[in-house]
Design a protein around this motif. Structure first.
Motif, PDB file in Angstrom:
ATOM      1  N   ALA A 167     -12.360   3.043   3.548  1.00 53.89           N
ATOM      2  CA  ALA A 167     -11.334   4.001   3.129  1.00 53.89           C
ATOM      3  C   ALA A 167     -11.905   5.394   2.949  1.00 53.89           C
ATOM      4  CB  ALA A 167     -10.698   3.520   1.822  1.00 53.89           C
ATOM      5  N   LEU A 204      -6.514   8.154   2.518  1.00 54.27           N
ATOM      6  CA  LEU A 204      -6.911   7.259   1.435  1.00 54.27           C
ATOM      7  C   LEU A 204      -7.851   7.951   0.456  1.00 54.27           C
ATOM      8  CD1 LEU A 204      -7.427   3.926   3.426  1.00 54.27           C
ATOM      9  CD2 LEU A 204      -5.537   4.527   1.899  1.00 54.27           C
ATOM     10  N   THR A 254      -2.681   0.463   1.456  1.00 54.23           N
ATOM     11  CA  THR A 254      -3.551   1.411   0.771  1.00 54.23           C
ATOM     12  C   THR A 254      -4.443   0.778  -0.295  1.00 54.23           C
ATOM     13  OG1 THR A 254      -1.865   1.894  -0.893  1.00 54.23           O
ATOM     14  CG2 THR A 254      -1.850   3.236   1.116  1.00 54.23           C
ATOM     15  N   ASN A 255      -4.132  -0.435  -0.694  1.00 54.08           N
ATOM     16  CA  ASN A 255      -4.861  -1.097  -1.788  1.00 54.08           C
ATOM     17  C   ASN A 255      -5.496  -2.381  -1.261  1.00 54.08           C
ATOM     18  OD1 ASN A 255      -5.823  -1.350  -4.387  1.00 54.08           O
ATOM     19  ND2 ASN A 255      -3.901  -2.101  -5.254  1.00 54.08           N
ATOM     20  N   PRO A 312      -9.260   0.224   4.859  1.00 52.10           N
ATOM     21  CA  PRO A 312      -7.869   0.280   5.322  1.00 52.10           C
ATOM     22  C   PRO A 312      -7.479  -0.984   6.085  1.00 52.10           C
ATOM     23  CG  PRO A 312      -9.272   1.469   6.845  1.00 52.10           C
ATOM     24  CD  PRO A 312     -10.169   1.000   5.729  1.00 52.10           C
ATOM     25  N   GLN A 340       3.520   3.189   3.690  1.00 55.61           N
ATOM     26  CA  GLN A 340       2.293   2.858   2.969  1.00 55.61           C
ATOM     27  C   GLN A 340       2.628   1.808   1.920  1.00 55.61           C
ATOM     28  OE1 GLN A 340       0.373   6.367   1.445  1.00 55.61           O
ATOM     29  NE2 GLN A 340       0.536   7.462   3.398  1.00 55.61           N
ATOM     30  N   ASP A 354       1.222  -0.537  -1.138  1.00 58.10           N
ATOM     31  CA  ASP A 354       0.097  -0.439  -2.066  1.00 58.10           C
ATOM     32  C   ASP A 354      -0.131  -1.687  -2.908  1.00 58.10           C
ATOM     33  OD1 ASP A 354       2.145  -0.301  -3.914  1.00 58.10           O
ATOM     34  OD2 ASP A 354       1.254   1.344  -5.049  1.00 58.10           O
TER      35      ASP A 354
END
Length: 617
Positions: A285, A291, A311-312, A508, A522, A524
């Motif tokens: 990331a 990110l 994203t997480n 990612p 996105q 998360d």
């Protein structure tokens, strides 16, 4: 050495003869392939066994003492006995066990000799004794006839002859190691067929036993924090604690407020898209501005902004051999070992390729390096890949890096193969594993932005190769029904030495391609590479229940948390907390926000359940 190599070939003939009914279309038809693909392993074990005789020959240059001859003959006699036992025990057990000899019978015999032979009938014991005696006679007689007459006692000049012998003895390192490439000899070298019996037939049983003895892991004794019932309950609680409520699974759409997943988020506009799973070496990331990282992988950053970005998301491990089972099979990486070391165990694991193959997909794998590295070939063959392209499939002129073919060469090969299949044909699964962004970061590319930074330049190179591949695919008729899945293989190689383990593993996961019906999203929710199997199969409407550690990221009713490991750590990231537990120190390295004691217990339980699963394979 040639005698031991010839004996390794004889073992294969005996194996095929005994088990010809288990092999496809009459095993003898495949004997030449079995012998050829098993030859490197035969050479390796022969190199090991020749080392002591070679040293004795060197000693003979300076002494003609009788003790040297006695020592040499004793060594050959004992070795003949051991090889005879290995051969007969392997032949006797394979029909029941289904894998070549490892340390299991040794363990049985050392703990209870009577129980180990209790199931054998008297005639089987006699046959085994006669078989061992025959092999001993064959090997010892061959040695006496072909080796003993070769004498260099008194050769002149002694130091010159001794020097030559030392060099030849040192050269045994090459067959022992399996060549001069990155990978060392391992059982993967013998895997060449989609039929596992043929792969097993090619394995040298003496090498298999030695490999097992030096790669032991008593998984039932590792990570014993609680009773197994308590561990199962704690992992079940981890799942229950992190099942996201219907109104809280967040999708971030650029320029808008949060949206919610109600039920399961549909993302595809065609039923069976071509799938291109691209595994990026050492990306993270921290290479992408979207990110919060640096402006290094700008092409990937743009692809992520236009597609679907998780994203997480976290890498399961810190090495490729531990990451591949997580990415391709939903099986978590282990902090103390690699499941890919245990060929008999990975044969039992489900994989994405195997499930997609059942659904009509044609799986293929592309890698520019040595496919035998860390038993990768064995894993991929077991996983169901029908075509495996590696360094040996490229001309020498294109294998210009330490790791084999550079990334643009691999992408070009995969693209050419993909476009050779007319649109409307069988759906394809193509996995492309890059390698150029691995140290020493030497690539055929020079970015003006990173002229003095080879590491960043290597990432920029692979980034450009990825973008070129997608651009070329976009121009083809297959693109409209193509799903591109992009993920790094493990924690990133930039920046180095991040103190926060969760930050090290933050990577990612990107979806792109014409098969997507949504763009610029996105998501998360916390997840890791082990969740890719359930998520991808869920997108296709396929059953993923066999992937017991994998959770569908897009399903609001599934558990949502990320697990990662590296020696000696396990980390768990939930929506409300993060914990990193050091099992060697029995200490928490990081704990954020809430519920530390319960999450620590669940992290320990996860390790225990994982290692129990490995023990049961």
């Amino acid at each position: 050495m040639l005698i031991f190599v010839a004996f390794g070939m004889l073992q294969k003939v005996l194996f095929v003869g005994v088990y010809h009914n288990l092999l496809p279309d009459g095993g003898f038809r495949h004997l030449a392939a079995v012998i050829w693909h098993g030859l490197p392993m035969d050479l390796s074990i022969a190199g090991y066994l020749t080392f002591i005789p070679a040293l004795l020959i060197i000693a003979e240059i300076f002494s003609n003492g009788k003790w040297l001859q006695i020592t040499r003959r004793t060594y050959i006699l004992l070795l003949s006995f051991v090889l005879g036992c290995i051969t007969l025990v392997d032949l006797a057990l394979y029909g029941t066990w289904g894998f070549r000899l490892d340390m299991t019978p040794v363990f049985y015999f050392t703990t209870s000799p009577s129980a180990a032979v209790a199931s054998a009938e008297w005639w089987q014991i006699i046959a085994a004794v006669l078989g061992v005696a025959a092999i001993m006679w064959l090997l010892y007689a061959s040695f006496r006839k072909f080796v003993e007459p070769i004498r260099i006692t008194g050769a002149r000049p002694r130091w010159l002859v001794a020097s030559v012998m030392v060099i030849l003895t040192a050269a045994l390192f090459i067959p022992v190691r399996g060549g001069v490439t990155v990978s060392t000899m391992n059982p993967s070298r013998s895997y060449f067929s989609s039929n596992q019996r043929l792969n097993h037939a090619a394995i040298n049983p003496a090498f298999s036993l030695m490999y097992s003895a030096t790669h032991q892991g008593n998984f039932r004794e590792e990570f014993r924090f609680m009773s197994d019932a308590e561990a199962d309950a704690a992992v079940a609680a981890l799942d229950a604690d992190n099942t996201v409520a219907p109104d809280s699974t967040a999708i971030l759409s650029p320029g808008t407020t949060h949206h919610n997943i109600i039920g399961r988020l549909p993302l595809l506009n065609c039923n069976q898209p071509d799938i291109y799973l691209i595994i990026l070496e050492s990306f993270s990331a921290h290479l992408m501005p979207v990110l919060g990282g640096e402006s290094i992988a700008l092409k990937l950053d743009s692809i992520a902004r236009d597609g679907v970005l998780f994203t997480n998301f976290y890498a399961s491990s810190f090495r490729t051999d531990r990451a591949l089972p997580a990415i391709l099979g939903g099986f978590p990486a282990q902090p103390t070992t690699s499941i890919m070391k245990y060929v008999d165990k990975v044969e039992q694991l489900p994989t994405i390729a195997g499930e997609l193959k059942k659904a009509g997909y044609t799986p293929s794998y592309y890698y520019g390096g040595d496919i035998n590295f860390t038993n990768m070939n064995a894993y991929l063959v077991n996983a169901g890949f029908e075509t495996i392209v590696s360094d040996k499939d490229f001309p020498l002129s294109e294998r210009l890096s330490k790791w084999g073919a550079h990334d643009h060469v691999v992408f070009n090969r995969a693209l050419a193969d993909a476009l050779s299949v007319p649109a409307g044909g069988a759906p394809q699964l193509k996995v492309i594993q890059t390698s150029s962004s691995h140290e020493p970061f030497e690539v055929p590319f020079s970015s003006k932005r990173f002229a003095d930074e080879p590491r960043k330049n290597a990432f920029a190179y692979t980034d450009s190769c990825l973008a070129a591949f997608i651009d070329e695919l976009h121009a083809s008729p297959r693109y409209d029904c193509s799903l591109i899945v992009i993920v790094p293989d493990h924690l990133g190689a930039y920046p180095l030495n991040l103190p926060d383990a969760a930050a090290r593993h933050h990577v990612p996961l990107v979806l792109a391609g014409g098969a997507l019906n949504r763009h610029g999203l996105q998501i998360d929710v916390p997840a890791s590479q082990t969740d890719m199997a359930a998520t991808l199969l869920g997108m296709l409407g396929l059953d993923a229940s066999m992937f017991s550690f994998s959770h569908d990221i897009l399903d609001e009713s599934a558990p949502h948390y990320a697990v990662f490991t590296e020696a000696p750590l396990i980390g768990i990231v939930t929506r409300n907390d993060t914990i990193v537990y050091n099992h060697e120190a029995d200490a928490i390295e990081k704990a954020a926000r809430n519920n530390h004691p319960q999450l620590e217990q669940q992290a320990k339980a996860y390790l225990q359940v994982l290692y129990n699963k490995i023990a049961d394979l």
